[in-house]
Write an enzyme that holds these catalytic residues in place. Structure first.
Site, mmCIF file in Angstrom:
data_model
loop_
_atom_site.group_PDB
_atom_site.id
_atom_site.type_symbol
_atom_site.label_atom_id
_atom_site.label_comp_id
_atom_site.label_asym_id
_atom_site.label_seq_id
_atom_site.Cartn_x
_atom_site.Cartn_y
_atom_site.Cartn_z
ATOM 1 N N HIS A 47 0.820 -1.226 0.000
ATOM 2 C CA HIS A 47 0.000 0.000 0.000
ATOM 3 C C HIS A 47 0.850 1.270 0.000
ATOM 4 O O HIS A 47 0.355 2.341 -0.340
ATOM 5 C CB HIS A 47 -1.008 0.002 1.158
ATOM 6 C CG HIS A 47 -0.419 0.239 2.510
ATOM 7 N ND1 HIS A 47 -0.060 -0.787 3.353
ATOM 8 C CD2 HIS A 47 -0.122 1.388 3.171
ATOM 9 C CE1 HIS A 47 0.412 -0.280 4.473
ATOM 10 N NE2 HIS A 47 0.384 1.045 4.386
ATOM 11 N N ASP A 79 0.102 -7.663 1.466
ATOM 12 C CA ASP A 79 0.517 -6.259 1.546
ATOM 13 C C ASP A 79 2.032 -6.112 1.571
ATOM 14 O O ASP A 79 2.592 -5.394 2.400
ATOM 15 C CB ASP A 79 -0.113 -5.572 2.764
ATOM 16 C CG ASP A 79 0.009 -4.053 2.697
ATOM 17 O OD1 ASP A 79 0.173 -3.507 1.582
ATOM 18 O OD2 ASP A 79 -0.039 -3.408 3.760
ATOM 19 N N SER A 150 4.564 1.834 8.269
ATOM 20 C CA SER A 150 4.264 0.717 7.372
ATOM 21 C C SER A 150 5.491 0.327 6.577
ATOM 22 O O SER A 150 6.120 1.170 5.948
ATOM 23 C CB SER A 150 3.147 1.097 6.391
ATOM 24 O OG SER A 150 1.933 1.262 7.052
#
Length: 159
Positions: A47, A79, A150
C-alpha cells in the site's frame, strides 16, 4: 551507549523512507522499508507503493538524496512489495532465528513515522502469533506504531 543505541547504529544504514510521488513530484504515500536478503532489494508494504502511475523513491537517514526504486514484486494479499534500487554498499538486515521467536518477547521496530524524515525506533512486545488462511504466520505487536511505519522491520532486541 545505553539501551538500543548500538543496535540502532547497526541497522540504520539498512532502513529507508519510501516515498511514492505523482507526475508533479507530490508525495502521495509515505512509508518505511528495509534491505533484506540481498543488497539492492528493499522490502516494504504494497500500500506504500500501490498508486498506479507513481514513482517510488527511497532515502536513507545518512543521505539526503532520493534514490529511484523500481517495484519488482507486489503481493496485494499479504501487503508486501519488493523494490530494486542501485546501491550495492548497504547491507541487508539479518533474518532472525525463527526458533527463538515467541509470544511475549520484546521487539523493536525502526521506521519513518508521521511526516518525519528521521529514523525513529520503538519498542513493544510480540503479543500473539497467529496463522492466516494460507498458513503464513502473522505477528501481532503491542507498541507505538504510527502512519509511516508501514513497511518497517520487526526485530528482536538484538536487531
Amino acid at each position: 551507549m545505553n539501551g538500543y543505541s548500538k543496535i540502532v547504529k547497526k541497522i540504520r544504514p539498512s532502513i529507508a523512507v519510501v516515498l511514492s510521488v505523482d507526475s508533479k513530484n507530490n508525495v502521495i504515500e509515505k512509508g518505511s522499508g528495509f534491505i533484506f536478503a540481498k543488497k539492492g532489494i528493499l522490502v516494504t508494504c504494497n500500500h506504500v507503493v500501490s498508486e498506479e502511475g507513481s514513482t517510488s523513491l527511497i532515502r536513507f537517514s545518512d543521505n539526503e538524496e532520493n534514490i529511484l526504486a523500481k517495484v519488482v514484486i507486489r503481493d496485494e494479499e499479504h501487503d508486501l512489495a519488493l523494490l530494486k534500487f542501485d546501491d550495492n554498499k548497504r547491507p541487508p538486515l539479518k533474518e532472525a532465528n525463527i526458533q527463538i521467536v515467541e509470544e511475549g518477547m520484546h521487539v523493536i521496530f525502526s521506521g519513518y513515522p508521521l511526516d518525519l524524515l528521521s529514523l525513529t525506533t520503538h519498542q513493544g512486545i510480540l503479543s500473539a502469533i497467529i496463522k492466516d488462511a494460507t498458513g503464513n504466520s502473522i505477528y501481532l505487536i503491542d507498541g507505538t506504531v504510527n502512519s509511516g511505519n508501514s513497511g518497517c522491520p520487526l526485530m528482536t532486541q538484538q536487531g
